[in-house]
Write an enzyme that holds these catalytic residues in place. Structure first.
Site, PDB file in Angstrom:
ATOM      1  N   HIS A  10      -8.207  -4.071  -7.742  1.00  0.00           N
ATOM      2  CA  HIS A  10      -7.526  -4.263  -6.497  1.00  0.00           C
ATOM      3  C   HIS A  10      -8.554  -3.820  -6.230  1.00  0.00           C
ATOM      4  O   HIS A  10      -9.538  -3.480  -5.910  1.00  0.00           O
ATOM      5  CB  HIS A  10      -6.838  -2.681  -6.750  1.00  0.00           C
ATOM      6  CG  HIS A  10      -6.499  -1.690  -5.725  1.00  0.00           C
ATOM      7  ND1 HIS A  10      -5.194  -1.832  -5.487  1.00  0.00           N
ATOM      8  CD2 HIS A  10      -6.712  -0.997  -5.124  1.00  0.00           C
ATOM      9  CE1 HIS A  10      -4.823  -1.388  -4.279  1.00  0.00           C
ATOM     10  NE2 HIS A  10      -5.798  -0.037  -4.370  1.00  0.00           N
ATOM     11  N   TYR A  42     -18.794  12.379 -13.680  1.00  0.00           N
ATOM     12  CA  TYR A  42     -18.637  13.363 -14.529  1.00  0.00           C
ATOM     13  C   TYR A  42     -17.069  13.945 -15.046  1.00  0.00           C
ATOM     14  O   TYR A  42     -17.095  14.172 -15.715  1.00  0.00           O
ATOM     15  CB  TYR A  42     -18.557  14.651 -13.697  1.00  0.00           C
ATOM     16  CG  TYR A  42     -20.009  14.531 -12.969  1.00  0.00           C
ATOM     17  CD1 TYR A  42     -21.588  14.331 -14.023  1.00  0.00           C
ATOM     18  CD2 TYR A  42     -20.252  14.809 -11.632  1.00  0.00           C
ATOM     19  CE1 TYR A  42     -22.428  14.431 -12.827  1.00  0.00           C
ATOM     20  CE2 TYR A  42     -21.853  14.641 -10.786  1.00  0.00           C
ATOM     21  CZ  TYR A  42     -22.223  14.487 -11.464  1.00  0.00           C
ATOM     22  OH  TYR A  42     -23.855  14.954 -11.042  1.00  0.00           O
ATOM     23  N   ARG A  56       1.119  -1.558  -0.216  1.00  0.00           N
ATOM     24  CA  ARG A  56      -0.045  -0.465  -0.158  1.00  0.00           C
ATOM     25  C   ARG A  56       0.929   0.930   0.374  1.00  0.00           C
ATOM     26  O   ARG A  56       0.383   2.245  -0.745  1.00  0.00           O
ATOM     27  CB  ARG A  56      -0.923   0.201   1.377  1.00  0.00           C
ATOM     28  CG  ARG A  56      -2.083  -1.217   1.494  1.00  0.00           C
ATOM     29  CD  ARG A  56      -3.227  -1.090   2.068  1.00  0.00           C
ATOM     30  NE  ARG A  56      -4.030  -2.292   2.435  1.00  0.00           N
ATOM     31  CZ  ARG A  56      -5.378  -1.399   3.263  1.00  0.00           C
ATOM     32  NH1 ARG A  56      -5.246  -0.541   3.555  1.00  0.00           N
ATOM     33  NH2 ARG A  56      -6.001  -2.842   3.274  1.00  0.00           N
TER      34      ARG A  56
END
Length: 740
Positions: free
Chosen positions: A78, A122, A32
């Site tokens: 993931h 968007y 990570r």
């Protein structure tokens, strides 16, 4: 089936917690938080780029919704939250966060004011050329692949990284027990350092750092560290870089000017920066500044309006650098995963070396892969040449024989692959079987094969090839391009800009009032010190003085300690103030002897009630903490009683035995600390008062009808430490020179 109690396993709690926490910590560190030194990517970024590549979102294709990309990432590679993945993706598209953006965003991806990106439904995105260079060679067996979490797909373990992304874009992350923070750099300068390291593998770090120069932040700014500081940070892999905003003076005519800030330090939120400056304005902590306004559009333009034309711009900016994020520190912590997946802090030379070794392995693997492809093609071309020379006979065999393949292989010494290629050939391809074309391709591939074999056999040739690739990257993304030009400049902070307290506090006249009970306050203006000040019922005035808000007050207590208080910190208003003990650590049995405005040009005489004293200069009466500074050592039955400015050539002391002694001030020694010397000798008595004066002016004392100046000093003139003579007729009965 075993009984439940037989399946119970007894383990030590400490061992189990340690084992499980270690597994969690290593997962956080490796999977990570820490980037790989070879490609500079964390797993989430690597998977994002790979997913976009699989969706064919190259720079020449159209955009796709970010939601589509995020869906593919969390569905295939993931298994984490969509919000976290989208935030990571959005950051790769922000040109104010990433020096060389990896994602080309279309839509609202946030701004430098701290506003977040629009929802992923968007916004749209595709890869940049820089990202494509990072993944160049994935189809050529350049790196290893591994199964994804569900085993249905495969993903690269590391990217081929034709560009040195770790240093170009930097990285930051917090793991368990460790963290990383690497600033972005200029690609062209990194390439220069890489080429130097290839040429001289045993070179010291200093020449590499001179090529690298230092960080190159996407928001520009100015690094004000000395080269020695930068070099030490890169040697250790840890350190700090001081970044200042870039500013300039704009002349408005008639002597007026304004300051315009055009670049701010990296990762500073512009809106919060302006809020901080405005807050300092409201709190009157920047009296040199009149106004601040934001005139930014796509670029940064923060306008600072000085109080008046006489304000020094350098002093104003130095003041803001110290109180706001117009100057910030970027901590360097080059903690990364090495090529073996082990986290460790590296020097800059180790980071560059790891990247070059990775590029060498990528070159070897790609060259080996290309060589195998060429060998396979040459095998087929050899078969085509045989087929061209024996075309009619081959056609006859294929038409008449039920199993033509074994016969073809036997008769014409064909391999299985060659025979299969001839059998799979379409009839329309027969017209293409022209010997010249086949031989041209064969010769071309043979030459390439020989070159690859020489390359794989000679390490020096491979390093030359790596250097050539580095130069190509430098030419493509270097300083000649708009993206590659250096943005962050270097300068040394000016050492000669001194910030006086007048620059920090607005200068206003005040009257400071200290009560017998130890309450301190101030009122605006210079009031009459003889007026009746209001106190609590059981309290009264101890002392009062005139000062300015920019002054520093000095207080002296009976134990021999000096204390300092900024006049601006004294509470004002109509109340009774606050206890002095909240501002200084005054002892329970100690009281304030004197309070005055600090004057750096004066020396002072301090004396105890037992007649001992010495002179102190201005350097020794400044205390750095609220604990004060011990100057005079007093005995158990002794108290410090007087502090007088040494502004005369004669000193007069009088005891409670009414004996007066006058001696030259030069007889008083200057000390940094101690009990002092004897000023006047007493058989039974104590020091009652001290006066410093000039011999020509005489000493002054109160008598009936007013004050008297005594210029005839011979009667009482002597040397320090003597007894003295009786005070003149009419001397006050309280043995004080002047009425208090």
């Amino acid at each position: 089936m075993a009984e439940p109690q037989e399946r119970i396993k007894t383990v030590a709690m400490a061992e189990e917690l340690s084992s499980r926490y270690l597994s969690y910590a290593m997962s956080t560190i490796v999977s990570r938080s820490l980037p790989d030194v070879r490609d500079g990517l964390k797993p989430v970024h690597r998977r994002l780029l790979f997913a976009m590549r699989q969706l064919h979102l190259d720079p020449k294709s159209g955009f796709k919704k970010c939601a589509r990309v995020v869906g593919d990432v969390i569905g295939k590679y993931h298994p984490h939250g969509d919000s976290a993945v989208y935030q990571a993706m959005a950051r790769l598209a922000q040109d104010f966060s990433v020096r060389y953006p990896l994602v080309d965003g279309q839509g609202n991806f946030g701004n430098i004011d701290g506003d977040g990106p629009a929802a992923m439904r968007y916004t749209e995105a595709r890869l940049t050329e820089f990202a494509m260079a990072l993944m160049e060679g994935l189809n050529d067996d350049a790196v290893d692949f591994r199964d994804t979490y569900d085993g249905e797909e495969s993903e690269p373990v590391v990217m081929p990284a034709a560009v040195p992304n770790l240093l170009c874009n930097g990285a930051s992350g917090i793991a368990v027990g460790m963290a990383t923070n690497i600033p972005p750099h200029n690609l062209s300068e990194i390439c220069d350092a890489l080429l130097l390291l290839i040429e001289k593998p045993d070179i010291e770090i200093e020449p590499l750092v001179r090529k690298l120069r230092g960080p190159d932040f996407p928001t520009g700014g100015i690094i004000v560290d000395k080269f020695a500081t930068i070099l030490d940070a890169y040697k250790q892999g840890r350190g700090n870089f001081r970044i200042r905003a870039k500013w300039q003076k704009e002349d408005l005519g008639m002597g007026q000017y304004q300051i315009v800030i055009t670049e701010i330090p990296y990762q500073v939120v512009k809106s919060k920066l302006i809020e901080k400056i405005a807050q300092l304005l409201l709190e009157k902590k920047v009296p040199l500044l009149a106004d601040v306004r934001d005139e930014s559009a796509h670029d940064v333009r923060i306008v600072l309006e000085p109080k008046n034309r006489n304000v020094d711009a350098n002093m104003l900016m130095e003041l803001l650098f110290r109180q706001t994020e117009l100057e910030s520190k970027f901590p360097l912590n080059m903690n990364v995963l090495d090529s073996d997946g082990v986290p460790r802090v590296m020097s800059i030379k180790e980071v560059l070396g790891e990247y070059l070794r990775h590029r060498l392995r990528v070159l070897e693997r790609r060259s080996g892969y290309r060589l195998q492809k060429i060998l396979a093609r040459l095998e087929i071309l050899s078969g085509y040449l045989i087929a061209y020379l024996n075309l009619d006979e081959l056609i006859k065999i294929i038409r008449e024989d039920d199993e033509p393949k074994p016969l073809m292989m036997k008769k014409f010494a064909l391999t299985d692959t060659q025979a299969e290629a001839i059998l799979n050939m379409k009839l329309r391809s027969l017209r293409k079987l022209e010997e010249s074309e086949i031989r041209a391709e064969f010769d071309e591939l043979s030459a390439e094969k020989e070159g690859l074999e020489r390359l794989l056999a000679d390490e020096s040739l491979r390093w030359q090839k790596v250097a050539e690739e580095v130069r190509q990257v430098r030419d493509k993304f270097g300083k000649k391009t708009a993206l590659g030009r250096r943005r962050t400049e270097f300068a040394e902070a000016a050492d000669d800009v001194e910030i006086s307290i007048e620059a920090l506090v607005e200068k206003e006249p005040i009257t400071v009032i200290l009560s017998q009970k130890g309450w301190i306050r101030c009122t605006k203006g210079h009031n009459d010190l003889n007026e009746e000040f209001k106190f609590k019922d059981d309290d009264s005035l101890l002392m009062a003085l005139h000062a300015q808000t920019t002054d520093k007050l000095v207080l002296l207590d009976t134990s021999g300690k000096f204390f300092n208080i900024a006049a601006s910190e004294i509470p004002s208003g109509r109340g009774f103030g606050q206890p002095l003990r909240l501002m200084i650590d005054l002892g329970n049995n100690d009281n304030i002897v004197e309070m005055f405005v600090f004057n750096p040009q004066k020396r002072y005489l301090i004396a105890s009630d037992q007649g001992r004293g010495f002179a102190v200069d201005e350097n020794h009466i400044i205390a750095q903490t609220r604990n004060g500074r011990k100057i005079m050592n007093v005995a158990e039955d002794e108290k410090l009683a007087f502090c007088k400015p040494l502004d005369g050539d004669m000193t007069a002391v009088v005891g409670d035995n009414r004996k007066l002694l006058i001696f030259k001030t030069e007889e008083i020694p200057t000390m940094a600390r101690g009990r002092g010397v004897l000023l006047q000798k007493y058989k039974e008595g104590r020091l009652s008062d001290v006066q410093i004066f000039n011999a020509a002016d005489g000493f002054v004392y109160t008598r009936a009808g007013g004050t008297k100046t005594e210029t005839e000093l011979l009667t009482w003139l002597g040397h320090r430490g003597q007894v003295g003579k009786l005070a003149p007729f009419g001397f006050p009965k309280n043995n004080k020179f002047l009425k208090e």
